[in-house]
Design an enzyme around this catalytic site. Structure first.
Site, short mmCIF file in Angstrom:
data_model
loop_
_atom_site.label_atom_id
_atom_site.label_comp_id
_atom_site.label_asym_id
_atom_site.label_seq_id
_atom_site.Cartn_x
_atom_site.Cartn_y
_atom_site.Cartn_z
N ASN A 10 -0.79 7.98 -12.71
CA ASN A 10 -2.16 8.11 -12.22
C ASN A 10 -2.11 8.96 -10.95
O ASN A 10 -1.67 8.49 -9.91
CB ASN A 10 -2.73 6.72 -11.91
CG ASN A 10 -4.12 6.78 -11.29
OD1 ASN A 10 -4.74 7.84 -11.22
ND2 ASN A 10 -4.61 5.64 -10.85
N LYS A 12 -4.53 10.01 -9.29
CA LYS A 12 -5.66 9.71 -8.40
C LYS A 12 -6.29 11.03 -7.93
O LYS A 12 -6.43 11.95 -8.72
CB LYS A 12 -5.21 8.81 -7.25
CG LYS A 12 -4.48 7.55 -7.77
CD LYS A 12 -4.21 6.49 -6.74
CE LYS A 12 -3.51 5.31 -7.39
NZ LYS A 12 -3.30 4.19 -6.49
N HIS A 92 -9.90 0.70 -12.69
CA HIS A 92 -8.89 0.68 -11.62
C HIS A 92 -9.49 -0.01 -10.39
O HIS A 92 -10.69 0.13 -10.12
CB HIS A 92 -8.47 2.11 -11.27
CG HIS A 92 -7.26 2.15 -10.40
ND1 HIS A 92 -7.32 1.91 -9.05
CD2 HIS A 92 -5.95 2.39 -10.68
CE1 HIS A 92 -6.10 1.99 -8.54
NE2 HIS A 92 -5.25 2.28 -9.51
N GLU A 94 -9.42 0.67 -7.41
CA GLU A 94 -10.07 1.59 -6.46
C GLU A 94 -11.50 1.91 -6.90
O GLU A 94 -12.39 2.06 -6.07
CB GLU A 94 -9.21 2.86 -6.30
CG GLU A 94 -7.96 2.56 -5.48
CD GLU A 94 -6.76 3.45 -5.77
OE1 GLU A 94 -6.93 4.50 -6.41
OE2 GLU A 94 -5.65 3.07 -5.36
N GLU A 162 -2.32 -4.58 -12.13
CA GLU A 162 -2.06 -3.94 -10.84
C GLU A 162 -2.55 -4.84 -9.71
O GLU A 162 -3.77 -4.83 -9.40
CB GLU A 162 -2.77 -2.59 -10.75
CG GLU A 162 -2.30 -1.58 -11.78
CD GLU A 162 -2.52 -0.15 -11.31
OE1 GLU A 162 -1.58 0.65 -11.42
OE2 GLU A 162 -3.62 0.18 -10.81
N GLY A 168 0.22 1.19 -3.48
CA GLY A 168 0.42 2.11 -2.37
C GLY A 168 0.97 1.47 -1.11
O GLY A 168 0.94 2.07 -0.04
N SER A 206 3.33 0.21 -6.61
CA SER A 206 4.58 0.53 -5.92
C SER A 206 5.80 0.57 -6.84
O SER A 206 6.90 0.20 -6.44
CB SER A 206 4.81 -0.43 -4.75
OG SER A 206 3.79 -0.29 -3.76
P1 13P Z 1 1.21 3.30 -6.46
O1 13P Z 1 2.25 3.46 -7.53
O2 13P Z 1 1.08 4.48 -5.58
O3 13P Z 1 1.38 2.00 -5.72
O4 13P Z 1 -0.21 3.20 -7.22
C1 13P Z 1 -0.34 2.32 -8.28
C2 13P Z 1 -1.63 2.58 -8.94
O5 13P Z 1 -2.69 2.28 -8.43
C3 13P Z 1 -1.59 3.26 -10.25
O6 13P Z 1 -2.84 3.21 -10.88
#
Ligand code: 13P
Length: 246
Positions: A10, A12, A92, A94, A162, A168, A206
């Site tokens: 992803n 983002k 997601h 976010e 997740e 992150g 992560s």
């Molecule tokens: P990270 O791998 O940067 O922690 O992000 C995970 C994520 O949100 C994937 O959709």
């Protein structure tokens, strides 16, 4: 049928046309032992799919629940498909946090995505407060029940667990914590869907080369949804290799 293994990236809101060169660097790491999907910003879907790198599929990061209409700034599932996407990430954390998406919104988007022929990667995950309050499993079950539509099958749906606090942050749950949540997801899906035992379950938050093999050894973990470590081929390739070997 056993659940398929999927390494999904992803990106983002990261990457540009120059970043597509990462796919050339990644091509050597893709050998068909697991599925590889990269979900770049929507503007990069068509150029990425046009590169036609063997073994690398392309996905969106969101779609609208409607097929078309007066929805400025939104994208329909069929438009993602038209641009070359085969997958779409939905729900997601976010988007749930930044755009107020509810479980019902996610479910409606998933129906639209399935109608357009996309595989949905539906995300669930608890906040740190919910985990500290002992509510993790209840939150996950509730999100799953509300976000996964009745038309979901092992072919058209992938679930990504997740934990919000692991995204992150460099922090990951313990193996037992991941196993506990994935077992709950598997149980819920198996109860509700005839082929729930065959749906692929991804862990995200992560994931990096250093912890990938350990995470892929956990029961009911069929792959990963990777954020930061999917941006560069040198970081993503070892994760793909770890999944292929798992
Ligand atoms: P990270 O791998 O940067 O922690 O992000 C995970 C994520 O949100 C994937 O959709």
């Amino acid at each position: 049928m056993a659940p398929r293994k999927i390494a999904a990236g992803n990106w983002k809101m990261n990457g540009d046309l120059a970043a597509l060169a990462q796919l050339d660097a990644l091509a050597g790491a893709v050998d068909g032992r697991c599925q590889v999907v990269i979900c770049p910003p929507a503007l990069l879907i068509h150029p990425m799919s046009s590169k036609s790198v063997p073994g690398i599929e392309v996905g969106g990061q969101d779609c609208h629940a409607k097929a078309s209409g007066a929805n400025t700034g939104d994208l329909a599932a069929a438009q993602l498909r038209d641009a070359g996407a085969t997958h779409v990430i939905l729900g997601h954390s976010e988007r749930r946090a930044d755009h107020g998406e509810t479980d019902a919104d996610v479910s409606a988007k998933a129906v639209a995505a399935h109608q357009a022929g996309l595989v949905t990667i539906i995300c669930v995950g608890e906040t740190e407060g919910q985990r500290d309050g002992g509510d993790t499993l209840q939150v996950i079950s509730q999100q799953l029940a509300g976000s996964v539509p009745d038309c979901a099958t092992a072919e058209n749906t992938v679930i990504a667990y997740e934990p919000v606090w692991a995204i992150g942050t460099g922090r990951t749950p313990t193996d037992d914590q991941i196993a506990e949540v994935h077992a709950r997801i598997r149980a819920d899906l198996s109860k509700r869907f005839a082929d729930g035992a065959d749906m692929a379950l991804l862990y995200g938050g992560s994931v990096k080369a250093a912890n990938a093999a350990q995470i892929f050894a956990i029961a009911d973990v069929n792959g990963a949804l990777v954020g930061g470590a999917s941006l560069k081929a040198e970081d993503f390739a070892p994760i793909i290799a770890a999944l292929a070997a798992a």
